[in-house]
Write a protein that holds these residues in place. Structure first.
Motif, PDB file in Angstrom:
ATOM      1  N   ASP A 256       0.846  -1.195   0.000  1.00 65.31           N
ATOM      2  CA  ASP A 256       0.000   0.000   0.000  1.00 65.31           C
ATOM      3  C   ASP A 256       0.883   1.249   0.000  1.00 65.31           C
ATOM      4  O   ASP A 256       1.361   1.687   1.040  1.00 65.31           O
ATOM      5  CB  ASP A 256      -0.903  -0.034   1.242  1.00 65.31           C
ATOM      6  CG  ASP A 256      -1.883   1.126   1.276  1.00 65.31           C
ATOM      7  OD1 ASP A 256      -1.932   1.890   0.304  1.00 65.31           O
ATOM      8  OD2 ASP A 256      -2.593   1.257   2.297  1.00 65.31           O
TER       9      ASP A 256
ATOM     10  N   VAL B  69      -2.835  -5.113  -4.788  1.00 63.13           N
ATOM     11  CA  VAL B  69      -2.345  -4.434  -3.597  1.00 63.13           C
ATOM     12  C   VAL B  69      -2.246  -5.438  -2.454  1.00 63.13           C
ATOM     13  O   VAL B  69      -3.208  -6.156  -2.159  1.00 63.13           O
ATOM     14  CB  VAL B  69      -3.269  -3.268  -3.192  1.00 63.13           C
ATOM     15  CG1 VAL B  69      -2.612  -2.423  -2.102  1.00 63.13           C
ATOM     16  CG2 VAL B  69      -3.599  -2.405  -4.401  1.00 63.13           C
TER      17      VAL B  69
ATOM     18  N   LEU C 260      -2.112  -6.041   1.330  1.00 63.30           N
ATOM     19  CA  LEU C 260      -2.551  -5.267   2.484  1.00 63.30           C
ATOM     20  C   LEU C 260      -2.264  -5.967   3.806  1.00 63.30           C
ATOM     21  O   LEU C 260      -2.444  -7.187   3.918  1.00 63.30           O
ATOM     22  CB  LEU C 260      -4.059  -4.998   2.393  1.00 63.30           C
ATOM     23  CG  LEU C 260      -4.528  -4.136   1.220  1.00 63.30           C
ATOM     24  CD1 LEU C 260      -6.042  -4.019   1.226  1.00 63.30           C
ATOM     25  CD2 LEU C 260      -3.880  -2.760   1.264  1.00 63.30           C
TER      26      LEU C 260
ATOM     27  N   TRP D  20      -9.344   1.174   1.977  1.00 67.77           N
ATOM     28  CA  TRP D  20      -9.546  -0.134   1.358  1.00 67.77           C
ATOM     29  C   TRP D  20     -10.744  -0.871   1.945  1.00 67.77           C
ATOM     30  O   TRP D  20     -11.000  -2.013   1.583  1.00 67.77           O
ATOM     31  CB  TRP D  20      -8.275  -0.974   1.486  1.00 67.77           C
ATOM     32  CG  TRP D  20      -7.065  -0.290   0.933  1.00 67.77           C
ATOM     33  CD1 TRP D  20      -5.933   0.076   1.607  1.00 67.77           C
ATOM     34  CD2 TRP D  20      -6.851   0.134  -0.426  1.00 67.77           C
ATOM     35  NE1 TRP D  20      -5.050   0.698   0.766  1.00 67.77           N
ATOM     36  CE2 TRP D  20      -5.591   0.747  -0.495  1.00 67.77           C
ATOM     37  CE3 TRP D  20      -7.635   0.045  -1.594  1.00 67.77           C
ATOM     38  CZ2 TRP D  20      -5.075   1.276  -1.682  1.00 67.77           C
ATOM     39  CZ3 TRP D  20      -7.112   0.579  -2.770  1.00 67.77           C
ATOM     40  CH2 TRP D  20      -5.854   1.170  -2.812  1.00 67.77           C
TER      41      TRP D  20
ATOM     42  N   GLN E 160     -12.176  -7.802  -1.693  1.00 73.12           N
ATOM     43  CA  GLN E 160     -11.047  -8.107  -2.571  1.00 73.12           C
ATOM     44  C   GLN E 160     -10.984  -7.144  -3.754  1.00 73.12           C
ATOM     45  O   GLN E 160     -10.055  -7.213  -4.562  1.00 73.12           O
ATOM     46  CB  GLN E 160     -11.146  -9.545  -3.072  1.00 73.12           C
ATOM     47  CG  GLN E 160     -10.994 -10.579  -1.954  1.00 73.12           C
ATOM     48  CD  GLN E 160     -11.071 -11.999  -2.475  1.00 73.12           C
ATOM     49  OE1 GLN E 160     -11.751 -12.283  -3.465  1.00 73.12           O
ATOM     50  NE2 GLN E 160     -10.359 -12.896  -1.815  1.00 73.12           N
TER      51      GLN E 160
ATOM     52  N   THR F 157     -11.988  -2.801  -4.885  1.00 72.19           N
ATOM     53  CA  THR F 157     -12.126  -1.477  -4.298  1.00 72.19           C
ATOM     54  C   THR F 157     -12.970  -0.600  -5.209  1.00 72.19           C
ATOM     55  O   THR F 157     -12.747  -0.582  -6.434  1.00 72.19           O
ATOM     56  CB  THR F 157     -10.757  -0.818  -4.065  1.00 72.19           C
ATOM     57  OG1 THR F 157     -10.957   0.570  -3.740  1.00 72.19           O
ATOM     58  CG2 THR F 157      -9.851  -0.923  -5.279  1.00 72.19           C
TER      59      THR F 157
ATOM     60  N   THR G  81      -8.222  -2.683  -9.869  1.00 76.27           N
ATOM     61  CA  THR G  81      -7.357  -3.028  -8.736  1.00 76.27           C
ATOM     62  C   THR G  81      -7.947  -4.189  -7.949  1.00 76.27           C
ATOM     63  O   THR G  81      -9.145  -4.238  -7.688  1.00 76.27           O
ATOM     64  CB  THR G  81      -7.168  -1.806  -7.819  1.00 76.27           C
ATOM     65  OG1 THR G  81      -6.482  -0.789  -8.552  1.00 76.27           O
ATOM     66  CG2 THR G  81      -6.379  -2.157  -6.577  1.00 76.27           C
TER      67      THR G  81
ATOM     68  N   LEU H 198      -7.380  -6.605  -4.357  1.00 74.69           N
ATOM     69  CA  LEU H 198      -6.787  -6.544  -3.023  1.00 74.69           C
ATOM     70  C   LEU H 198      -6.488  -7.943  -2.488  1.00 74.69           C
ATOM     71  O   LEU H 198      -7.331  -8.841  -2.569  1.00 74.69           O
ATOM     72  CB  LEU H 198      -7.742  -5.831  -2.048  1.00 74.69           C
ATOM     73  CG  LEU H 198      -8.279  -4.463  -2.490  1.00 74.69           C
ATOM     74  CD1 LEU H 198      -9.219  -3.886  -1.424  1.00 74.69           C
ATOM     75  CD2 LEU H 198      -7.138  -3.490  -2.785  1.00 74.69           C
TER      76      LEU H 198
ATOM     77  N   ARG I  69      -5.313  -9.572   1.151  1.00 78.00           N
ATOM     78  CA  ARG I  69      -5.259  -9.169   2.555  1.00 78.00           C
ATOM     79  C   ARG I  69      -4.625 -10.261   3.420  1.00 78.00           C
ATOM     80  O   ARG I  69      -4.877 -11.453   3.210  1.00 78.00           O
ATOM     81  CB  ARG I  69      -6.672  -8.897   3.086  1.00 78.00           C
ATOM     82  CG  ARG I  69      -7.399  -7.753   2.386  1.00 78.00           C
ATOM     83  CD  ARG I  69      -8.825  -7.614   2.913  1.00 78.00           C
ATOM     84  NE  ARG I  69      -9.548  -6.556   2.245  1.00 78.00           N
ATOM     85  CZ  ARG I  69      -9.614  -5.291   2.684  1.00 78.00           C
ATOM     86  NH1 ARG I  69      -9.006  -4.961   3.814  1.00 78.00           N
ATOM     87  NH2 ARG I  69     -10.290  -4.374   2.019  1.00 78.00           N
TER      88      ARG I  69
END
Length: 392
Positions: free
Chosen positions: A323, A339, A341, A349, A354, A356, A362, A364, A366
């Motif tokens: 990030d 990304v 995270l 976020w 998953q 955004t 994009t 995500l 995590r």
């Protein structure tokens, strides 16, 4: 069975013990100590604030919010708590109240010195046709890239002539954005204006909701001359080309949780993918010794500014990054980005998603628990394998 209320001396001892445990990031132990002292349901506000500090890193967001709400009701002038509450509300997607609480960010001791002191009223979202509105950026580069989209919306809503002031590093990119009437660099004397608004106060002024996002996409664009320069530089590299950023700005408050070392990214190494290091700052030196099996081309020393970064991103198949500001630049120009995270991610976020709403291209990834990069990177490795197989 009644609970015995601790004495003042006992409360002070609990606070000292909790502070030591929090400093050592032993959050569950700190919680246990604080729960004992607050078992009666009452107690000093500093202990409740420590309990919030113990719960949030454990991902206990709902409980954290309850504590913050109580503190704000009890001590409305506690600006630090109001700011913490803003971040929790925004992470939960409660934009209306979240943006209102977020306005307290410049009431904190460590930020009041960087507040832009303007002797005119702040724009609150009303029509002001015939007036001039100064919109000025603030905070980090990623914030500027993320919220520039709202400048055009503000001009349309206000009917005003808009002067946009941005940091020097973002000026070139902002020149190719069409949502303002005049662009100036931060630090220069602006022309006369009637009202002003910080870039990150625009969401409050305009009542931004999740349903309003993403609005315009690809609202920033790279310099065509830089694109051609980098196209030639990257022409002989086998595809897919995957940009890599493994560390953010070291002075960021949560950098220890959001950043990693290049060696941590060893699970991503696989045949058939060319990684392109876009890393800047002290961590860029790690590109000299990439993990075994990782085909890595470092461009770090060749990247002069964000104009170079934007041009490179426009030529990549994907950016994989922690990030940091390149994520927002990628999102703003439409480069696909993944990304990585931390367990408790930044408010923008949201929670558990998953994707955004800010950036449609994009994805995500995590952490499933605090500090657990390995399982996340394994998931990214699988996704990269699928990307590689899909490109062959």
């Amino acid at each position: 069975m009644s609970t015995v209320t601790p004495t003042l001396a006992e409360y002070e001892a609990i606070q000292r013990q909790a502070a030591e445990l929090l400093g050592a990031q032993r959050f569950a132990e700190a919680e246990a100590v604080l729960r004992g002292g607050l078992a009666s349901g009452s107690g000093p506000i500093p202990l409740w604030r420590q309990l919030f500090q113990a719960l949030r890193p454990q991902g206990r967001i709902d409980e954290s919010r309850q504590i913050l709400e109580m503190i704000v009701r009890t001590v409305p002038g506690d600006m630090g708590t109001r700011f913490d509450l803003a971040e929790v509300l925004l992470s939960q997607g409660e934009f209306g109240r979240g943006w209102r609480e977020y306005r307290f960010r410049y009431k904190l001791e460590h930020t009041v010195m960087i507040e832009r002191h303007v002797q005119t009223a702040r724009w609150e979202g009303q029509p002001i046709k015939g007036k001039t509105l100064l919109i000025h950026d603030e905070q980090g580069y990623g914030d500027t890239f993320q919220f520039l989209r709202m400048v055009a919306w503000a001009r349309e809503r206000s009917g005003a002539r808009v002067i946009l002031e941005v940091n020097a590093e973002s000026h070139g990119l902002a020149k190719r954005y069409s949502g303002y009437d005049e662009l100036i660099v931060r630090g220069t004397i602006p022309p006369a204006f009637d009202v002003h608004c910080e870039l990150m106060s625009l969401p409050m002024a305009m009542g931004l909701q999740l349903s309003d996002l993403p609005g315009s996409t690809n609202y920033l664009s790279p310099d065509p001359a830089r694109v051609e320069k980098w196209r030639m530089r990257l022409a002989d590299l086998p595809r897919p080309l995957v940009g890599l950023v493994w560390a953010g700005r070291p002075t960021h408050g949560n950098d220890a949780q959001r950043s990693m070392s290049l060696s941590d990214m060893a699970p991503l190494a696989q045949e058939g993918i060319t990684f392109v290091a876009l890393q800047k700052g002290p961590a860029a030196e790690q590109a000299a010794t990439p993990p075994a099996g990782m085909a890595l081309v470092s461009l770090s020393d060749e990247i002069a500014d964000f104009e170079d970064t934007a041009a490179i991103l426009s030529l990549l198949d994907l950016l994989v990054s922690v990030d940091s500001s390149p994520v927002h630049l990628a999102g703003a120009i439409g480069c696909p980005a993944w990304v990585l995270l931390p367990f408790v991610a930044d408010w923008r976020w949201l929670l558990q998603r998953q994707d955004t709403p800010w950036y449609p291209a994009t994805r995500l990834f995590r952490q499933s628990e605090r500090g657990a990069w390995a399982p996340l990177l394994e998931s990214v490795s699988v996704a990269l394998r699928q990307l590689r197989e899909g490109s062959t």
